[in-house]
Design a protein around this motif. Structure first.
Motif, mmCIF file in Angstrom:
data_model
loop_
_atom_site.group_PDB
_atom_site.id
_atom_site.type_symbol
_atom_site.label_atom_id
_atom_site.label_comp_id
_atom_site.label_asym_id
_atom_site.label_seq_id
_atom_site.Cartn_x
_atom_site.Cartn_y
_atom_site.Cartn_z
ATOM 1 N N TYR A 85 0.836 -1.199 0.000
ATOM 2 C CA TYR A 85 0.000 0.000 0.000
ATOM 3 C C TYR A 85 0.868 1.245 0.000
ATOM 4 O O TYR A 85 1.578 1.515 0.955
ATOM 5 N N VAL A 86 0.814 1.988 -1.085
ATOM 6 C CA VAL A 86 1.593 3.210 -1.245
ATOM 7 C C VAL A 86 0.643 4.377 -1.033
ATOM 8 O O VAL A 86 -0.240 4.612 -1.856
ATOM 9 N N VAL A 87 0.787 5.081 0.072
ATOM 10 C CA VAL A 87 -0.117 6.159 0.474
ATOM 11 C C VAL A 87 -1.565 5.650 0.451
ATOM 12 O O VAL A 87 -2.478 6.348 0.034
ATOM 13 N N GLY A 88 -1.746 4.414 0.876
ATOM 14 C CA GLY A 88 -3.065 3.816 0.945
ATOM 15 C C GLY A 88 -3.577 3.244 -0.359
ATOM 16 O O GLY A 88 -4.676 2.703 -0.407
ATOM 17 N N VAL A 89 -2.800 3.322 -1.422
ATOM 18 C CA VAL A 89 -3.211 2.836 -2.730
ATOM 19 C C VAL A 89 -2.538 1.486 -2.986
ATOM 20 O O VAL A 89 -1.315 1.380 -2.859
ATOM 21 N N PRO A 90 -3.309 0.457 -3.350
ATOM 22 C CA PRO A 90 -2.691 -0.838 -3.643
ATOM 23 C C PRO A 90 -1.717 -0.744 -4.829
ATOM 24 O O PRO A 90 -1.998 -0.054 -5.812
ATOM 25 N N PHE A 91 -0.596 -1.442 -4.708
ATOM 26 C CA PHE A 91 0.439 -1.346 -5.734
ATOM 27 C C PHE A 91 -0.031 -1.884 -7.080
ATOM 28 O O PHE A 91 0.367 -1.374 -8.125
#
Length: 176
Positions: free
Chosen positions: A35-41
């Motif tokens: 999770y990059v800033v809450g966004v799935p990779f």
């Protein structure tokens, strides 16, 4: 085989010799890097490959998560910071003043995750301030993931070394 003894062996309080601790460590770092800033990779890679609607979805989700993180920071950031400082101080004291192995294990997971949390908040601030679009947004997210991986690799290495030290030197009685 005695069921009680088996359960006690499976739920061992000695953290670094327990398989469950290493599973938690692996799952924690896997989740943190996914999770990059809450966004799935996978959403980032799909947006990078397909563009169009997938990229629009990525921009929307990054915007939602960025605003959410910054709102939480503005509304209750000082309270969270004070509470977390108290928790980390207590854990550090238990881990390295009183030499409690469970606290050491938690510290070796919580301290690097704290750095990832700070990195995430700083990345959210930069995204909100700069409003990057297109490849610049992807570059910012990939840089965040790279630094998360770097923190994770160093953390796992240090944890493995300290765990081996605990298991061989302290627990076995080879130390002073």
């Amino acid at each position: 085989m005695d069921l009680t003894k088996t359960l006690i062996d499976v739920i061992d309080a000695r953290s670094f010799s327990n398989l469950w601790y290493w599973i938690v460590l692996a799952v924690s770092w896997s989740t943190a890097s996914h999770y990059v800033v809450g966004v799935p990779f996978d959403m980032i890679t799909r947006a990078k490959r397909q563009g169009g609607e997938a990229f629009d979805d990525l921009v929307n989700l990054v915007g939602i998560n960025t605003r959410r993180l910054l709102y939480i920071g503005q509304v209750s950031g000082l309270v969270i910071l004070g509470f977390w400082a108290f928790v980390m101080t207590a854990l550090l004291m238990l881990a390295f003043w009183y030499w409690i192995e469970f606290a050491q294990a938690v510290v070796l997971l919580a301290v690097p995750m704290t750095f990832v949390g700070i990195l995430t908040f700083k990345t959210a601030q930069k995204i909100e301030a700069e409003q990057p679009r297109g490849p610049d947004l992807l570059k910012r997210l990939m840089r965040h993931r790279f630094y998360t991986h770097l923190i994770g690799m160093v953390s796992i290495f240090v944890t493995a070394l300290f765990g081996m030290y605990q298991n061989l030197y302290v627990v076995q009685g080879f130390g002073g």
